[in-house]
Design a protein around this motif. Structure first.
Motif, PDB file in Angstrom:
ATOM      1  N   GLY A   1      -2.243   3.348   2.003  1.00 50.56           N
ATOM      2  CA  GLY A   1      -1.783   2.305   1.092  1.00 50.56           C
ATOM      3  C   GLY A   1      -1.038   2.876  -0.098  1.00 50.56           C
ATOM      4  N   TYR A   2      -1.564   3.955  -0.688  1.00 52.05           N
ATOM      5  CA  TYR A   2      -0.885   4.569  -1.831  1.00 52.05           C
ATOM      6  C   TYR A   2       0.515   5.059  -1.434  1.00 52.05           C
ATOM      7  N   LEU A   3       0.606   5.654  -0.248  1.00 53.60           N
ATOM      8  CA  LEU A   3       1.890   6.189   0.190  1.00 53.60           C
ATOM      9  C   LEU A   3       2.884   5.070   0.475  1.00 53.60           C
ATOM     10  N   ILE A   4       2.425   4.017   1.149  1.00 53.45           N
ATOM     11  CA  ILE A   4       3.316   2.881   1.437  1.00 53.45           C
ATOM     12  C   ILE A   4       3.756   2.206   0.141  1.00 53.45           C
ATOM     13  N   LEU A   5       2.834   2.076  -0.807  1.00 52.37           N
ATOM     14  CA  LEU A   5       3.181   1.498  -2.104  1.00 52.37           C
ATOM     15  C   LEU A   5       4.226   2.358  -2.809  1.00 52.37           C
ATOM     16  N   ALA A   6       4.034   3.672  -2.811  1.00 55.04           N
ATOM     17  CA  ALA A   6       5.005   4.568  -3.452  1.00 55.04           C
ATOM     18  C   ALA A   6       6.374   4.459  -2.799  1.00 55.04           C
ATOM     19  N   GLU A   7       6.408   4.352  -1.473  1.00 50.41           N
ATOM     20  CA  GLU A   7       7.684   4.187  -0.771  1.00 50.41           C
ATOM     21  C   GLU A   7       8.416   2.933  -1.248  1.00 50.41           C
ATOM     22  N   ASN A   8       7.678   1.840  -1.396  1.00 54.17           N
ATOM     23  CA  ASN A   8       8.290   0.579  -1.821  1.00 54.17           C
ATOM     24  C   ASN A   8       8.705   0.601  -3.283  1.00 54.17           C
ATOM     25  N   LEU A   9       7.912   1.257  -4.129  1.00 54.42           N
ATOM     26  CA  LEU A   9       8.311   1.421  -5.520  1.00 54.42           C
ATOM     27  C   LEU A   9       9.600   2.238  -5.616  1.00 54.42           C
ATOM     28  N   TYR A  10       9.676   3.283  -4.822  1.00 53.87           N
ATOM     29  CA  TYR A  10      10.855   4.155  -4.818  1.00 53.87           C
ATOM     30  C   TYR A  10      12.098   3.372  -4.420  1.00 53.87           C
ATOM     31  N   ALA A  11      11.950   2.534  -3.397  1.00 55.20           N
ATOM     32  CA  ALA A  11      13.103   1.808  -2.862  1.00 55.20           C
ATOM     33  C   ALA A  11      13.469   0.577  -3.680  1.00 55.20           C
ATOM     34  N   HIS A  12      12.454  -0.074  -4.267  1.00 53.01           N
ATOM     35  CA  HIS A  12      12.703  -1.388  -4.877  1.00 53.01           C
ATOM     36  C   HIS A  12      12.305  -1.477  -6.344  1.00 53.01           C
ATOM     37  N   GLY A  13      11.768  -0.395  -6.896  1.00 47.72           N
ATOM     38  CA  GLY A  13      11.457  -0.354  -8.318  1.00 47.72           C
ATOM     39  C   GLY A  13      10.451  -1.382  -8.763  1.00 47.72           C
ATOM     40  N   THR A  14      10.804  -2.149  -9.796  1.00 48.65           N
ATOM     41  CA  THR A  14       9.842  -3.028 -10.452  1.00 48.65           C
ATOM     42  C   THR A  14       9.405  -4.206  -9.579  1.00 48.65           C
ATOM     43  N   ARG A  15      10.051  -4.437  -8.463  1.00 45.74           N
ATOM     44  CA  ARG A  15       9.646  -5.537  -7.577  1.00 45.74           C
ATOM     45  C   ARG A  15       8.194  -5.382  -7.109  1.00 45.74           C
ATOM     46  N   PHE A  16       7.736  -4.141  -6.949  1.00 47.82           N
ATOM     47  CA  PHE A  16       6.377  -3.882  -6.478  1.00 47.82           C
ATOM     48  C   PHE A  16       5.493  -3.283  -7.564  1.00 47.82           C
ATOM     49  N   ALA A  17       5.951  -3.354  -8.811  1.00 47.94           N
ATOM     50  CA  ALA A  17       5.240  -2.748  -9.939  1.00 47.94           C
ATOM     51  C   ALA A  17       4.131  -3.674 -10.428  1.00 47.94           C
ATOM     52  N   GLU A  18       3.011  -3.657  -9.725  1.00 43.77           N
ATOM     53  CA  GLU A  18       1.876  -4.533  -9.999  1.00 43.77           C
ATOM     54  C   GLU A  18       0.593  -3.813  -9.587  1.00 43.77           C
ATOM     55  N   GLY A  19      -0.532  -4.523  -9.680  1.00 42.92           N
ATOM     56  CA  GLY A  19      -1.782  -4.012  -9.140  1.00 42.92           C
ATOM     57  C   GLY A  19      -1.920  -4.402  -7.681  1.00 42.92           C
ATOM     58  N   TRP A  20      -2.550  -3.495  -6.873  1.00 46.54           N
ATOM     59  CA  TRP A  20      -2.682  -3.722  -5.432  1.00 46.54           C
ATOM     60  C   TRP A  20      -4.074  -3.323  -4.963  1.00 46.54           C
ATOM     61  N   ASN A  21      -4.657  -4.181  -4.123  1.00 43.82           N
ATOM     62  CA  ASN A  21      -5.941  -3.884  -3.489  1.00 43.82           C
ATOM     63  C   ASN A  21      -5.728  -3.233  -2.129  1.00 43.82           C
ATOM     64  N   PHE A  22      -6.510  -2.190  -1.851  1.00 42.44           N
ATOM     65  CA  PHE A  22      -6.493  -1.540  -0.535  1.00 42.44           C
ATOM     66  C   PHE A  22      -7.938  -1.362  -0.067  1.00 42.44           C
ATOM     67  N   GLY A  23      -8.473  -2.378   0.562  1.00 44.01           N
ATOM     68  CA  GLY A  23      -9.854  -2.342   1.014  1.00 44.01           C
ATOM     69  C   GLY A  23      -9.968  -2.617   2.500  1.00 44.01           C
ATOM     70  N   PRO A  24     -11.180  -2.517   3.038  1.00 45.80           N
ATOM     71  CA  PRO A  24     -11.393  -2.755   4.461  1.00 45.80           C
ATOM     72  C   PRO A  24     -11.403  -4.247   4.781  1.00 45.80           C
ATOM     73  N   ASP A  25     -11.369  -4.577   6.050  1.00 46.80           N
ATOM     74  CA  ASP A  25     -11.534  -5.959   6.467  1.00 46.80           C
ATOM     75  C   ASP A  25     -12.929  -6.447   6.093  1.00 46.80           C
ATOM     76  N   ASP A  26     -13.075  -7.764   5.986  1.00 50.57           N
ATOM     77  CA  ASP A  26     -14.338  -8.337   5.498  1.00 50.57           C
ATOM     78  C   ASP A  26     -15.548  -7.895   6.313  1.00 50.57           C
ATOM     79  N   GLY A  27     -15.376  -7.744   7.614  1.00 50.03           N
ATOM     80  CA  GLY A  27     -16.504  -7.367   8.459  1.00 50.03           C
ATOM     81  C   GLY A  27     -17.047  -5.987   8.192  1.00 50.03           C
TER      82      GLY A  27
END
Length: 354
Positions: free
Chosen positions: A239-265
């Protein structure tokens, strides 16, 4: 899915790279061909995954405190990073009760010093496109709800660790609004209880279990009915790597807080987790309740990761049983004096292809 081509020859500055998650992250980035510079204290445990995998041979490393602003700024300027991943922290709830001042200094002012170093580097003409501040699921004001916390829910934290991470989130938001509206994509990442091979931290469930089982003892558990969002370390790291990729490509569009957790089960009780570990360990492994006095810890915590799934295309790949299997497999290989770096890289490859 992590874009393996993206990371080749990218300059990445990682704080806290000698820790458990930091070592796994650096192994992954190095396997992708990234140019990594690390900034951290010496490995926090003996043994340590960082030393076992001989990462110092591959990663230029600054051994220094995140609270040392001058040294941090010089190290970041010299690295000329395009991407910064901030993981340096005092990461333990129980330790925060013993050392609250150090916890706040490290987790709050450490974040300030890192973001200030980024701000100064940008002013000096270094093009930093993505900054990911890794916090925790415990940054939310925990109401013991049965549903998952979303990124828009109130921040808080009962104990000094959790509260300091909520403060780190607020610092991130202030720097994003005040200084990083143009060019630098600054985001925070909130993950759950991470497990995997190579974690020797005290007061964490799996490391405590493995230490006891490897010596033939009976595991003691503090809060058998507490429910946590358990996940293998590679899930949030992806998740951190995918987020960094999107920040790199799109800048402030993805500049927010993000949850990266397991499925509910995969939100399981401590009791369930320990039973699974003992079953997979074999050798008549068993456990018992620890009736001693313990400081407050949250009973129930769950993340809603709909946002990351919908907007980043990130999904957890390994369920909790797979995560436990991989952790036990790694630990038994280590105890048999196997090549743990090879095991790590094999698990990274398997995860990437799953």
């Amino acid at each position: 899915m992590v874009n393996t081509d993206f990371w080749r020859n990218k300059n990445v500055f990682v704080t806290g790279h000698t820790g458990f998650k930091g070592s796994w992250l650096c192994l992954w980035l190095h396997s992708l061909g990234a140019n990594i510079t690390g900034y951290s204290l010496k490995p926090p445990t003996t043994p340590s995954l960082f030393e076992l995998c001989q990462l110092e041979q591959h990663i230029p490393t600054h051994y220094a405190d995140i609270r040392d602003q001058d040294t941090l700024q010089k190290a970041l300027l010299a690295a000329k990073p395009e991407i910064v991943i901030h993981m340096a922290a005092q990461p333990l709830v129980r330790a925060s009760y013993l050392n609250p001042v150090e916890t706040y200094e490290t987790n709050v002012m450490g974040t300030v010093h890192l973001l200030e170093a980024v701000r100064m580097a940008v002013k000096k003409g270094i093009t930093i496109k993505a900054v990911v501040n890794v916090t925790t699921d415990k940054c939310y004001s925990n109401k013991e709800w049965p549903w998952g916390y979303r990124e828009t829910d109130v921040l808080g934290g009962y104990d000094p660790y959790s509260n300091s991470k909520a403060c780190s989130e607020l610092v991130t938001d202030a720097y994003r609004n005040s200084f990083f509206q143009n060019g630098v994509g600054l985001a925070s990442a909130r993950a759950g209880n991470v497990i995997g091979g190579g974690d020797w931290a005290p007061d964490r469930l799996l490391p405590d279990c493995f230490r006891t089982l490897s010596s033939g003892g009976k595991v003691k558990i503090r809060n058998p009915h507490a429910i946590r969002p358990w996940q293998h370390v590679l899930d949030p790291l992806s998740g951190y790597l995918i987020l960094a990729e999107n920040l790199y490509a799109h800048g402030t569009r993805f500049a927010e807080g993000w949850n990266f957790g397991p499925d509910d089960g995969d939100g399981k009780t401590v009791d369930w987790i320990v039973k699974q570990i003992c079953s997979k360990w074999g050798n008549n492994a068993s456990y018992e309740m620890d009736s001693g006095q313990h400081p407050h810890e949250a009973h129930y915590l769950r993340l809603d990761c709909s946002k990351a799934k919908s907007l980043l295309g990130w999904f957890p790949k390994w369920n909790v049983e797979q995560a436990i299997n991989k952790s036990v497999e790694w630990t038994k290989e280590y105890l048999a004096q196997g090549d743990v770096k090879t095991i790590c890289l094999q698990q990274i490859e398997e995860y990437s292809k799953s």
